[in-house]
Design an enzyme around this catalytic site. Structure first.
Site, mmCIF file in Angstrom:
data_model
loop_
_atom_site.group_PDB
_atom_site.id
_atom_site.type_symbol
_atom_site.label_atom_id
_atom_site.label_comp_id
_atom_site.label_asym_id
_atom_site.label_seq_id
_atom_site.Cartn_x
_atom_site.Cartn_y
_atom_site.Cartn_z
ATOM 1 N N CYS A 1 0.825 -1.206 0.000
ATOM 2 C CA CYS A 1 0.000 0.000 0.000
ATOM 3 C C CYS A 1 0.861 1.258 0.000
ATOM 4 C CB CYS A 1 -0.955 -0.006 1.201
ATOM 5 S SG CYS A 1 -0.160 0.321 2.795
ATOM 6 N N CYS B 1 2.645 2.155 3.386
ATOM 7 C CA CYS B 1 3.805 1.320 3.694
ATOM 8 C C CYS B 1 4.979 1.676 2.782
ATOM 9 C CB CYS B 1 3.457 -0.164 3.564
ATOM 10 S SG CYS B 1 2.620 -0.839 5.016
ATOM 11 N N CYS C 1 -2.860 -4.872 1.822
ATOM 12 C CA CYS C 1 -1.415 -4.681 1.658
ATOM 13 C C CYS C 1 -0.687 -5.939 2.115
ATOM 14 C CB CYS C 1 -0.975 -3.476 2.471
ATOM 15 S SG CYS C 1 0.821 -3.254 2.587
ATOM 16 N N CYS D 1 1.279 -4.561 5.749
ATOM 17 C CA CYS D 1 0.499 -4.183 6.938
ATOM 18 C C CYS D 1 -0.829 -4.925 7.033
ATOM 19 C CB CYS D 1 0.265 -2.675 6.964
ATOM 20 S SG CYS D 1 -0.931 -2.068 5.738
ATOM 21 N N ASP E 1 -8.797 -6.148 65.656
ATOM 22 C CA ASP E 1 -9.581 -7.377 65.736
ATOM 23 C C ASP E 1 -11.066 -7.055 65.683
ATOM 24 O OD1 ASP E 1 -7.305 -8.888 65.917
ATOM 25 O OD2 ASP E 1 -7.292 -8.939 68.107
#
Length: 529
Positions: free
Chosen positions: A21, A24, A109, A112, A344
């Site tokens: 793509c 990228c 792509c 990616c 307690d």
């Protein structure tokens, strides 16, 4: 302005032709400024088309019937020296340009897997924001986190080897660090869209987190060959569903030799059939902490739920009377209660009370004014006559450390009603008033031995003050080191605490009532109620 230069064209064309793509491609061309990544995907495809077809030296346009644009190198054939999946050479086929553009837009792509394609579009951002708004959280900013499939690292490594080889032919180099990280590019694109849609800034320090987990089942096995080549990098972990974590994969990629990688995985990576999917969209808010002091007026109320062998002994506790109210108001999932020591079930806590803090896990309501907190304190106090709280306030996680310090280093003041087996007069107990900083040794009491390790602890009784009542009773006021077992100091615990009140008086003593009068921890800060 289109971010790629003339020098980037061979790499851009190489990656584009193998199914990568535009975003990228930018990453592998080291485009490190944000604006180009933010352009709509259709515009990026168009810009990349124009960029590639202006290559006069390597690209020739050819008309056909029906008219098509063909990419053709000058010698008529493009040879890419890279390895196929079985280690053989691969040849890139000359493709129709329109087909390439259509494929790049419609197909995922090969690097990616669609992360920088449809998951950067406003449609997906709106989907995430709808999930955020429906979750009902209060927030003024947010941090956006993503989890990508680990095989993306394998695919990026394969593409890097391809590009590095091509650049080497030109006498150039491309280091792993020269590639813009996928998460960085994704952040550049999506953060402004989230801010615009939700009307709040994206801030890495925010306590409110929106997370998206991506998966791509089709390529899950991309990583598996690494476990054979680098088995020591993949070790099972209790809290991990798979050994193929991102860190394990990156470790293996650093270790494996390039030639071994090429034999096992195609360079360039194959184009997938489908896109990634967002398998989880989750919202969570970091814990909020509320602190204060509590008084306990009941001698039949434990500090925490009293459950033995799965059976509840008493219906409520200090922890629940306070925390359940907070849980409701803050709309939190759960809570964790802590305090500076504990008393307690039959011991009252008087005076200024005992410091406590409540961690509210994943609260949906977090915006409170001081008046809101004051009203919440009143609500807790009205709900029960067994406890009261004061100085209720929001605090930080770090501030709670001051409360925990007081458990061992601060002093505490008590009032005990003591019984003696032999008749006494006022002068028989008066000598205790003169004892200062009395050192005692306490072996772990029998009554707590089931939950505390066996040990001998040295403690200091700083001061004592007696008030004679009758021949078998007197009231004893003590100021002691934190962590002292007062009941055992009085009756001796069958000789496990030495000295004790009984031994000091040469007789037998027992404790009938015990009150905590003060816990000397200067936290949380006192408020003017």
């Amino acid at each position: 302005m289109f971010p790629l230069a003339e020098k980037d064209k061979p790499i851009a064309r190489l990656l584009f032709s193998t199914g990568t793509c535009p975003r990228c491609i930018f990453r592998f061309c080291s485009v490190d400024f944000h604006a180009p990544y933010k352009l709509p995907y259709k515009d990026l495809i168009r810009e990349l088309e124009n960029f590639l077809k202006t290559e006069s030296d390597d690209l020739t346009l050819e008309a056909t019937k029906p008219p098509l644009k063909k990419i053709r190198l000058q010698d008529g054939e493009a040879q890419i020296d890279n390895q196929s999946q079985n280690g053989g050479e691969m040849t890139t086929i000359v493709k129709d340009e329109n087909m390439i553009l259509e494929k790049s837009y419609l197909n995922a792509c090969n690097i990616c897997l669609g992360i920088l394609q449809e998951f950067c579009e406003k449609k997906f951002i709106k989907k995430v924001c709808q999930k955020v708004e429906s979750a009902g959280y209060e927030f003024t900013n947010l941090v956006f986190s993503v989890s990508f499939p680990p095989q993306l690292s394998v695919r990026e490594h394969a593409a890097w080897l391809l590009v590095k080889q091509e650049m080497g032919k030109q006498g150039l180099s491309l280091g792993r660090d020269d590639i813009v990280q996928l998460k960085e590019a994704y952040k550049w694109i999506t953060h402004p869209l989230f801010s615009e849609e939700l009307g709040v800034p994206v801030d890495g320090k925010s306590l409110f987190e929106v997370s998206v987990i991506f998966a791509h089942r089709e390529t899950d096995e991309d990583c598996h060959f690494l476990s054979i080549s680098c088995p020591d990098c993949f070790k099972p972990a209790k809290n991990k569903q798979s050994v193929f974590t991102r860190m394990a994969v990156l470790k293996a990629l650093d270790k494996i030799k390039e030639e071994d990688f090429r034999k096992k995985f195609p360079c360039p990576p194959n184009s997938p059939k489908g896109f990634c999917s967002a398998v989880e969209i989750e919202c969570a808010h970091g814990a909020v902490f509320v602190a204060g002091r509590y008084n306990k007026y009941s001698r039949n109320l434990p500090q925490t739920p009293w459950i033995i062998d799965g059976e509840r002994k008493l219906e409520s506790s200090v922890e629940e009377l306070i925390s359940n109210q907070l849980l409701t108001v803050f709309k939190a999932e759960s809570f964790n209660f802590s305090s500076s020591g504990r008393e307690d079930v039959d011991v009252r806590t008087l005076g200024n009370g005992r410091p406590f803090a409540v961690e509210l896990v994943n609260p949906r309501r977090v915006q409170f004014t001081s008046q809101d907190i004051k009203e919440l304190q009143q609500k807790i106090n009205i709900s029960s006559d067994k406890i009261q709280v004061r100085d209720l306030q929001l605090v930080t996680r770090e501030a709670i450390g001051r409360m925990k310090e007081g458990e061992e280093v601060k002093t505490k003041t008590y009032s005990a009603l003591v019984w003696t087996d032999k008749a006494i007069r006022k002068k028989d107990v008066g000598f205790l008033d003169d004892l200062k900083d009395l050192q005692i040794n306490q072996k772990t009491p029998l009554r707590v031995l089931h939950r505390r390790p066996l040990a001998v602890r040295t403690r200091i009784i700083h001061t004592m003050e007696t008030h004679y009542i009758d021949e078998h009773h007197f009231r004893l006021h003590l100021k002691t080191q934190a962590g002292t077992y007062i009941k055992e100091f009085v009756h001796g615990d069958f000789g496990r605490t030495k000295p004790n009140i009984g031994s000091l008086m040469n007789g037998t003593a027992d404790i009938l009532e015990l009150d905590v009068e003060s816990v000397d921890v200067d936290w949380p800060p006192a408020l003017n109620d």
